[in-house]
Design an enzyme around this catalytic site. Structure first.
Site, PDB file in Angstrom:
ATOM      1  CB  SER A  94      -0.899   0.003   1.233  1.00 12.65           C
ATOM      2  OG  SER A  94      -1.705   1.155   1.237  1.00 12.65           O
ATOM      3  CE  LYS A 126      -1.665   7.244   0.167  1.00 17.94           C
ATOM      4  NZ  LYS A 126      -0.532   6.976   1.049  1.00 17.94           N
ATOM      5  CB  SER A 127      -4.418   3.854   3.408  1.00 12.91           C
ATOM      6  OG  SER A 127      -3.666   2.732   3.801  1.00 12.91           O
ATOM      7  N   GLY A 151       1.005  11.796   5.159  1.00 10.86           N
ATOM      8  CA  GLY A 151      -0.225  12.309   5.774  1.00 10.86           C
ATOM      9  C   GLY A 151      -1.484  11.710   5.182  1.00 10.86           C
ATOM     10  CG  LEU A 152      -2.899   8.203   6.191  1.00  8.89           C
ATOM     11  CD1 LEU A 152      -3.838   7.979   7.391  1.00  8.89           C
ATOM     12  CD2 LEU A 152      -2.675   6.884   5.456  1.00  8.89           C
ATOM     13  CG  ASN A 177      -2.938   2.196   7.447  1.00 12.07           C
ATOM     14  OD1 ASN A 177      -2.333   1.965   8.497  1.00 12.07           O
ATOM     15  ND2 ASN A 177      -2.564   3.130   6.594  1.00 12.07           N
ATOM     16  CB  CYS A 235      -0.650   5.310   8.973  1.00 11.93           C
ATOM     17  SG  CYS A 235       0.133   6.825   8.443  1.00 11.93           S
ATOM     18  CB  ILE A 257       6.307  -4.258   9.988  1.00  7.32           C
ATOM     19  CG1 ILE A 257       7.538  -4.011   9.120  1.00  7.32           C
ATOM     20  CG2 ILE A 257       6.504  -5.367  10.957  1.00  7.32           C
ATOM     21  CD1 ILE A 257       8.818  -3.647   9.883  1.00  7.32           C
ATOM     22  N   GLY A 274       8.477  -5.352   4.329  1.00  7.89           N
ATOM     23  CA  GLY A 274       9.472  -4.505   4.980  1.00  7.89           C
ATOM     24  C   GLY A 274      10.859  -4.813   4.445  1.00  7.89           C
TER      25      GLY A 274
HETATM   26  C1  LIG Z   1       5.676   6.685   0.454  1.00  5.78           C
HETATM   27  C2  LIG Z   1       5.015   5.585   1.223  1.00  5.78           C
HETATM   28  C3  LIG Z   1       3.644   5.617   1.406  1.00  5.78           C
HETATM   29  C4  LIG Z   1       3.006   4.604   2.126  1.00  5.78           C
HETATM   30  N1  LIG Z   1       1.658   4.654   2.279  1.00  5.78           N
HETATM   31  C5  LIG Z   1       1.020   3.650   2.953  1.00  5.78           C
HETATM   32  C6  LIG Z   1      -0.401   3.642   3.059  1.00  5.78           C
HETATM   33  O1  LIG Z   1      -1.123   4.497   2.535  1.00  5.78           O
HETATM   34  N2  LIG Z   1      -0.975   2.623   3.769  1.00  5.78           N
HETATM   35  C7  LIG Z   1      -0.237   1.616   4.360  1.00  5.78           C
HETATM   36  O2  LIG Z   1      -0.825   0.723   4.979  1.00  5.78           O
HETATM   37  N3  LIG Z   1       1.107   1.594   4.244  1.00  5.78           N
HETATM   38  C8  LIG Z   1       1.742   2.580   3.561  1.00  5.78           C
HETATM   39  N4  LIG Z   1       3.119   2.540   3.422  1.00  5.78           N
HETATM   40  C9  LIG Z   1       3.877   1.435   4.051  1.00  5.78           C
HETATM   41  C10 LIG Z   1       4.202   0.324   3.047  1.00  5.78           C
HETATM   42  O3  LIG Z   1       3.023  -0.284   2.530  1.00  5.78           O
HETATM   43  C11 LIG Z   1       5.088  -0.766   3.695  1.00  5.78           C
HETATM   44  O4  LIG Z   1       4.403  -1.351   4.794  1.00  5.78           O
HETATM   45  C12 LIG Z   1       6.408  -0.220   4.201  1.00  5.78           C
HETATM   46  O5  LIG Z   1       6.913   0.773   3.315  1.00  5.78           O
HETATM   47  C13 LIG Z   1       7.470  -1.312   4.368  1.00  5.78           C
HETATM   48  O6  LIG Z   1       7.725  -1.988   3.151  1.00  5.78           O
HETATM   49  P1  LIG Z   1       8.939  -1.610   2.137  1.00  5.78           P
HETATM   50  O7  LIG Z   1      10.189  -1.557   2.943  1.00  5.78           O
HETATM   51  O8  LIG Z   1       8.913  -2.686   1.093  1.00  5.78           O
HETATM   52  O9  LIG Z   1       8.580  -0.269   1.561  1.00  5.78           O
HETATM   53  C14 LIG Z   1       3.778   3.548   2.698  1.00  5.78           C
HETATM   54  C15 LIG Z   1       5.152   3.512   2.489  1.00  5.78           C
HETATM   55  C16 LIG Z   1       5.788   4.508   1.762  1.00  5.78           C
HETATM   56  C17 LIG Z   1       7.278   4.440   1.556  1.00  5.78           C
END
Ligand SMILES: Cc1cc2nc3c(=O)[nH]c(=O)nc-3n(C[C@H](O)[C@H](O)[C@H](O)COP(=O)(O)O)c2cc1C
Length: 300
Positions: free
Chosen positions: A21, A45-46, A72-73, A125, A128, A187, A239
């Protein structure tokens, strides 16, 4: 590629890698493209009840070993998101609707709409790390997590995934509270910050942000391993995954499938097909018929 197929969180995936997401998933075209290039599913996206603009920039900082963000969602609100899901679903693969709210009623409204739009599952979610009243503030209260998950499980027919935060003292009590869900997703980002030494101030407008990318892989692995070992829950790991070796570590720690986020930026869209190829070669070399034979094999 048939032996890469897995069943995870109540849905069937042709490939085990899922778009996480918040990365390249605010519109249907980019989700569809990533699905066609080897992701087994995409999480949106959330999305909340009302649209939000998110924070003013800067909202992202590179830290050298990862990315710190406090977006900031930002999102268009649930009533303006159905078209993106319809578009993404044209890839013929599952789309999972990520939703955020501050209480069980709003989560239910969002989940019902997502279900009407045709998603294969909803991801809550609960994690966040940087928006007041949402995310970790909801997801660090076991009673509230339990109420939200059981309300949704009692009312909607599609699978419910609970995405949890690493920023809690006792992950087992939160994961246990979410144990009615079809999977826990571990995570979300790790709370952190960065400082501009010339401006002598925090770089992010929100001051604090969430760290993602390769630097958080050991944190994610530990939480997946601990929750799988102690509670035996179905887990989707996320993660710091950018290679097939990273993905295998998560599977061996107990994940049924995995998500990739930040690596889409560092490695490009080919990251999913490269991971799929690497997993297939490893399985061929070691005579593994299906990836699920490796799930949790590292647990001692
Ligand atoms: C720019 C950005 C925006 C994110 N937006 C959301 C979100 O809207 N909802 C959510 O549950 N996680 C969000 N995440 C978290 C990711 O889904 C993921 O859990 C986290 O980045 C760890 O995985 P990664 O290391 O592969 O990025 C966001 C991460 C990033 C970097």
């Amino acid at each position: 590629m048939s032996h890469l197929n897995v069943k995870a969180g109540g849905i069937s995936l042709k490939e085990p890698g899922i778009l996480a997401s918040g990365i390249l998933d605010e519109n249907g075209y980019s989700m569809k493209r990533i699905l066609l290039e080897g992701a087994g599913a995409a999480v949106t996206k959330s999305i909340g009840i009302d649209g939000r603009d998110g924070y003013n920039p800067p909202v992202v900082v590179e830290t050298g070993s990862g990315i710190l963000n406090a977006m900031g969602l930002p999102n268009p609100g649930i009533d303006n998101f159905s078209e993106e899901i319809t578009l993404a679903m044209k890839a013929g693969k599952p789309v999972i609707g990520s939703i955020f709210a501050s209480n069980a009623n709003d989560f239910l409204k969002l989940a019902e709409k997502m279900s009407d739009y045709g998603v294969a599952a909803v991801e809550l979610n609960l994690s966040c790390p940087h928006v007041k009243g949402f995310g970790t503030e909801v997801g660090s209260d076991p009673a509230l997590v339990k109420e939200i998950v059981s309300t949704l499980k009692g009312s909607i027919s599609i699978p419910v995934w609970a995405k949890l935060s690493p920023n809690v003292t006792d992950i087992l009590s939160i994961a246990n509270a979410a144990s009615d869900s079809d999977a826990v997703v571990l995570i979300n980002t790790v709370r952190g910050m960065a400082i501009d030494i010339y401006a002598r101030s925090p770089i992010l407008t929100n001051r604090y942000g969430g760290l993602s990318g390769s630097s958080i892989k050991p944190v994610g692995l530990r939480l997946v391993y601990e929750v799988r070992k102690e509670l035996g829950l179905e887990i989707i790991g996320v993660g710091g995954i950018s290679t097939w070796q990273d993905a295998l570590e998560y599977i061996m720690a107990g994940s049924s499938a995995f998500q990739v986020g930040t690596a889409l930026w560092s490695n490009g869209r080919k990251v999913f097909s490269e991971i799929n190829q690497g997993l297939e070669s490893y399985m061929k070399e070691f005579g593994v018929g299906n990836l699920m034979e490796l799930r949790g094999v590292a647990i001692r």
